[in-house]
Motif scaffolding. Structure first.
Motif, PDB file in Angstrom:
ATOM      1  N   ILE A   3      37.539  43.507  46.310  1.00  0.00           N
ATOM      2  CA  ILE A   3      36.678  43.674  45.139  1.00  0.00           C
ATOM      3  C   ILE A   3      36.221  42.292  44.670  1.00  0.00           C
ATOM      4  CG2 ILE A   3      36.656  44.488  42.736  1.00  0.00           C
ATOM      5  CD1 ILE A   3      36.921  46.739  44.823  1.00  0.00           C
ATOM      6  N   THR A   4      34.936  42.139  44.437  1.00  0.00           N
ATOM      7  CA  THR A   4      34.408  40.852  43.974  1.00  0.00           C
ATOM      8  C   THR A   4      33.598  41.079  42.694  1.00  0.00           C
ATOM      9  OG1 THR A   4      32.380  41.160  45.210  1.00  0.00           O
ATOM     10  CG2 THR A   4      34.160  40.006  46.346  1.00  0.00           C
ATOM     11  N   LYS A   5      33.023  39.989  42.183  1.00  0.00           N
ATOM     12  CA  LYS A   5      32.154  40.113  41.013  1.00  0.00           C
ATOM     13  C   LYS A   5      31.019  41.081  41.298  1.00  0.00           C
ATOM     14  CE  LYS A   5      32.573  35.593  39.288  1.00  0.00           C
ATOM     15  NZ  LYS A   5      31.920  34.304  39.123  1.00  0.00           N
ATOM     16  N   ASN A   6      30.514  41.056  42.554  1.00  0.00           N
ATOM     17  CA  ASN A   6      29.429  41.974  42.903  1.00  0.00           C
ATOM     18  C   ASN A   6      29.837  43.435  42.761  1.00  0.00           C
ATOM     19  OD1 ASN A   6      27.312  40.265  43.393  1.00  0.00           O
ATOM     20  ND2 ASN A   6      27.884  39.938  45.548  1.00  0.00           N
ATOM     21  N   SER A   7      31.088  43.769  43.123  1.00  0.00           N
ATOM     22  CA  SER A   7      31.552  45.151  42.973  1.00  0.00           C
ATOM     23  C   SER A   7      31.537  45.538  41.501  1.00  0.00           C
ATOM     24  CB  SER A   7      32.975  45.329  43.505  1.00  0.00           C
ATOM     25  OG  SER A   7      33.240  44.496  44.597  1.00  0.00           O
ATOM     26  N   LEU A   8      31.954  44.587  40.638  1.00  0.00           N
ATOM     27  CA  LEU A   8      31.976  44.872  39.199  1.00  0.00           C
ATOM     28  C   LEU A   8      30.560  45.015  38.651  1.00  0.00           C
ATOM     29  CD1 LEU A   8      34.816  42.385  38.155  1.00  0.00           C
ATOM     30  CD2 LEU A   8      34.954  44.865  38.043  1.00  0.00           C
ATOM     31  N   VAL A   9      29.644  44.194  39.162  1.00  0.00           N
ATOM     32  CA  VAL A   9      28.237  44.278  38.742  1.00  0.00           C
ATOM     33  C   VAL A   9      27.679  45.661  39.091  1.00  0.00           C
ATOM     34  CG1 VAL A   9      25.900  43.411  39.216  1.00  0.00           C
ATOM     35  CG2 VAL A   9      27.771  41.799  38.848  1.00  0.00           C
TER      36      VAL A   9
ATOM     37  N   ILE B  31      35.584  47.738  32.958  1.00  0.00           N
ATOM     38  CA  ILE B  31      35.981  46.645  33.860  1.00  0.00           C
ATOM     39  C   ILE B  31      37.495  46.701  34.109  1.00  0.00           C
ATOM     40  CG2 ILE B  31      36.185  44.132  34.101  1.00  0.00           C
ATOM     41  CD1 ILE B  31      33.591  43.875  32.450  1.00  0.00           C
ATOM     42  N   LEU B  32      38.265  46.839  33.022  1.00  0.00           N
ATOM     43  CA  LEU B  32      39.721  46.825  33.176  1.00  0.00           C
ATOM     44  C   LEU B  32      40.212  48.049  33.951  1.00  0.00           C
ATOM     45  CD1 LEU B  32      40.717  45.518  29.634  1.00  0.00           C
ATOM     46  CD2 LEU B  32      40.706  44.223  31.764  1.00  0.00           C
ATOM     47  N   ASP B  33      39.612  49.215  33.668  1.00  0.00           N
ATOM     48  CA  ASP B  33      39.988  50.431  34.399  1.00  0.00           C
ATOM     49  C   ASP B  33      39.677  50.293  35.882  1.00  0.00           C
ATOM     50  OD1 ASP B  33      40.842  51.578  32.087  1.00  0.00           O
ATOM     51  OD2 ASP B  33      39.156  52.982  31.876  1.00  0.00           O
ATOM     52  N   TYR B  34      38.511  49.739  36.159  1.00  0.00           N
ATOM     53  CA  TYR B  34      38.086  49.572  37.546  1.00  0.00           C
ATOM     54  C   TYR B  34      39.010  48.607  38.286  1.00  0.00           C
ATOM     55  CZ  TYR B  34      34.865  48.734  41.466  1.00  0.00           C
ATOM     56  OH  TYR B  34      34.305  48.628  42.712  1.00  0.00           O
ATOM     57  N   SER B  36      42.169  47.953  37.489  1.00  0.00           N
ATOM     58  CA  SER B  36      43.462  48.625  37.666  1.00  0.00           C
ATOM     59  C   SER B  36      43.412  49.568  38.850  1.00  0.00           C
ATOM     60  CB  SER B  36      43.822  49.451  36.434  1.00  0.00           C
ATOM     61  OG  SER B  36      44.060  48.622  35.332  1.00  0.00           O
ATOM     62  N   LYS B  37      42.366  50.383  38.879  1.00  0.00           N
ATOM     63  CA  LYS B  37      42.232  51.388  39.914  1.00  0.00           C
ATOM     64  C   LYS B  37      42.148  50.745  41.303  1.00  0.00           C
ATOM     65  CE  LYS B  37      39.272  55.187  41.032  1.00  0.00           C
ATOM     66  NZ  LYS B  37      37.866  55.548  40.902  1.00  0.00           N
ATOM     67  N   SER B  38      41.402  49.657  41.391  1.00  0.00           N
ATOM     68  CA  SER B  38      41.284  48.950  42.669  1.00  0.00           C
ATOM     69  C   SER B  38      42.653  48.463  43.124  1.00  0.00           C
ATOM     70  CB  SER B  38      40.349  47.750  42.536  1.00  0.00           C
ATOM     71  OG  SER B  38      39.111  48.160  42.020  1.00  0.00           O
ATOM     72  N   LEU B  39      43.412  47.890  42.187  1.00  0.00           N
ATOM     73  CA  LEU B  39      44.722  47.346  42.552  1.00  0.00           C
ATOM     74  C   LEU B  39      45.679  48.449  42.986  1.00  0.00           C
ATOM     75  CD1 LEU B  39      45.148  44.618  39.793  1.00  0.00           C
ATOM     76  CD2 LEU B  39      44.980  44.215  42.242  1.00  0.00           C
ATOM     77  N   TYR B  40      45.726  49.549  42.236  1.00  0.00           N
ATOM     78  CA  TYR B  40      46.702  50.568  42.651  1.00  0.00           C
ATOM     79  C   TYR B  40      46.212  51.397  43.830  1.00  0.00           C
ATOM     80  CZ  TYR B  40      44.767  54.233  39.443  1.00  0.00           C
ATOM     81  OH  TYR B  40      43.986  55.133  38.789  1.00  0.00           O
ATOM     82  N   SER B  41      44.972  51.159  44.274  1.00  0.00           N
ATOM     83  CA  SER B  41      44.531  51.751  45.541  1.00  0.00           C
ATOM     84  C   SER B  41      44.791  50.777  46.685  1.00  0.00           C
ATOM     85  CB  SER B  41      43.036  52.064  45.500  1.00  0.00           C
ATOM     86  OG  SER B  41      42.710  52.758  44.331  1.00  0.00           O
ATOM     87  N   GLY B  42      45.401  49.644  46.359  1.00  0.00           N
ATOM     88  CA  GLY B  42      45.792  48.695  47.399  1.00  0.00           C
ATOM     89  C   GLY B  42      44.743  47.651  47.731  1.00  0.00           C
ATOM     90  N   GLU B  43      43.717  47.525  46.876  1.00  0.00           N
ATOM     91  CA  GLU B  43      42.679  46.536  47.150  1.00  0.00           C
ATOM     92  C   GLU B  43      42.941  45.234  46.410  1.00  0.00           C
ATOM     93  OE1 GLU B  43      38.679  48.953  48.135  1.00  0.00           O
ATOM     94  OE2 GLU B  43      39.536  49.265  46.164  1.00  0.00           O
ATOM     95  N   ARG B  44      42.494  44.141  47.011  1.00  0.00           N
ATOM     96  CA  ARG B  44      42.648  42.880  46.286  1.00  0.00           C
ATOM     97  C   ARG B  44      41.346  42.566  45.554  1.00  0.00           C
ATOM     98  NH1 ARG B  44      44.011  37.886  48.659  1.00  0.00           N
ATOM     99  NH2 ARG B  44      42.039  36.754  48.637  1.00  0.00           N
ATOM    100  N   ILE B  45      41.452  41.784  44.490  1.00  0.00           N
ATOM    101  CA  ILE B  45      40.291  41.444  43.669  1.00  0.00           C
ATOM    102  C   ILE B  45      40.125  39.939  43.694  1.00  0.00           C
ATOM    103  CG2 ILE B  45      39.245  41.602  41.369  1.00  0.00           C
ATOM    104  CD1 ILE B  45      41.125  43.929  40.775  1.00  0.00           C
ATOM    105  N   GLU B  46      38.949  39.497  44.088  1.00  0.00           N
ATOM    106  CA  GLU B  46      38.695  38.069  44.190  1.00  0.00           C
ATOM    107  C   GLU B  46      37.516  37.715  43.301  1.00  0.00           C
ATOM    108  OE1 GLU B  46      38.927  36.862  48.364  1.00  0.00           O
ATOM    109  OE2 GLU B  46      37.530  35.250  47.829  1.00  0.00           O
ATOM    110  N   ILE B  47      37.797  37.038  42.185  1.00  0.00           N
ATOM    111  CA  ILE B  47      36.745  36.660  41.248  1.00  0.00           C
ATOM    112  C   ILE B  47      36.538  35.151  41.351  1.00  0.00           C
ATOM    113  CG2 ILE B  47      35.996  36.698  38.816  1.00  0.00           C
ATOM    114  CD1 ILE B  47      36.376  39.505  39.921  1.00  0.00           C
ATOM    115  N   ARG B  48      35.418  34.750  41.954  1.00  0.00           N
ATOM    116  CA  ARG B  48      35.132  33.321  42.116  1.00  0.00           C
ATOM    117  C   ARG B  48      35.143  32.604  40.771  1.00  0.00           C
ATOM    118  NH1 ARG B  48      32.528  32.184  47.188  1.00  0.00           N
ATOM    119  NH2 ARG B  48      34.148  33.029  48.527  1.00  0.00           N
TER     120      ARG B  48
END
Lengths: 97, 96
Positions: A3-9, B31-34, B36-48
């Motif tokens: 998931i990246t910033k683009n996914s959130l956008v 944003i926070l729900d999304y 959370s949901k991503s994390l508990y589905s096993g996905e990683r989140i990368e925010i530059r």
């Protein structure tokens, strides 16, 4: 998938109805505000998600792992994240698949 | 100082004059729900520029309740790990 910033956008565009440019601006500002607040020395609590907590670390002796040379790790402030009760229990239910 | 979600929402609303506060509130919750949901589905989140959230696996082990000394069996489990970006690390440590 990551998931990246683009996914959130895309999510904000779909769920809130902002156009892509506005949604991108909003996401950028969301993280910028968090950074500013932490920078100013505030802890931030998102109930259900988790807390961003600042910790002051004392100076300590360390080593350069490559050269083995002894160096002092300076006193510093770091940010940590502690997941909230709700997220923690949801994650614990994750089975690794 | 300790700030919570509503104080962050006020700060964000000040920046974003075009949206009313309830829009900002709704979006922040999304944003926070999304995330959370991503994390508990096993996905990683990368925010530059901010950092990365990923899951760390902990094997099952027998631990002890430090108060009573009683053995407790801990199951294999996952926890959230946050790694701040270089930028965030630097900004948080601005006093030194």
């Amino acid at each position: 998938m990551t998931i990246t910033k683009n996914s959130l956008v895309d999510m904000i565009h779909d769920e809130v109805g902002l156009n892509k440019r506005e949604a991108k601006e909003f996401i950028e500002e969301f993280f910028e505000v968090i950074k500013e607040l932490l920078e100013d020395g505030n802890d931030i609590k998102f109930s259900g998600f988790g807390n961003f907590i600042l910790r002051n670390k004392k100076a300590r002796p360390g080593r350069n792992p490559r050269t083995g040379e002894e160096v002092t790790v300076n006193e510093r402030r770091v940010v940590t994240f502690k997941s909230g009760m709700k997220l923690k229990s949801q994650i614990e239910a994750f089975d690794g698949e | 100082m300790i700030l919570n979600k509503s104080e962050l929402i006020s700060n964000l609303s000040k920046k974003h004059k075009t949206y009313n506060k309830s829009d900002v509130e709704f979006s922040v919750r999304k944003i926070l729900d999304y995330m959370s949901k991503s994390l508990y589905s096993g996905e990683r989140i990368e925010i530059r520029g901010f950092g990365t959230f990923s899951l760390h696996e902990h094997n099952s082990r027998t631990a002890r309740n430090p108060k009573t000394g009683e053995s407790v069996a801990l199951q294999k489990r996952f926890t959230v790990h946050f790694k701040p970006s270089k930028e965030l690390k630097k900004r948080v440590n601005n006093k030194n």
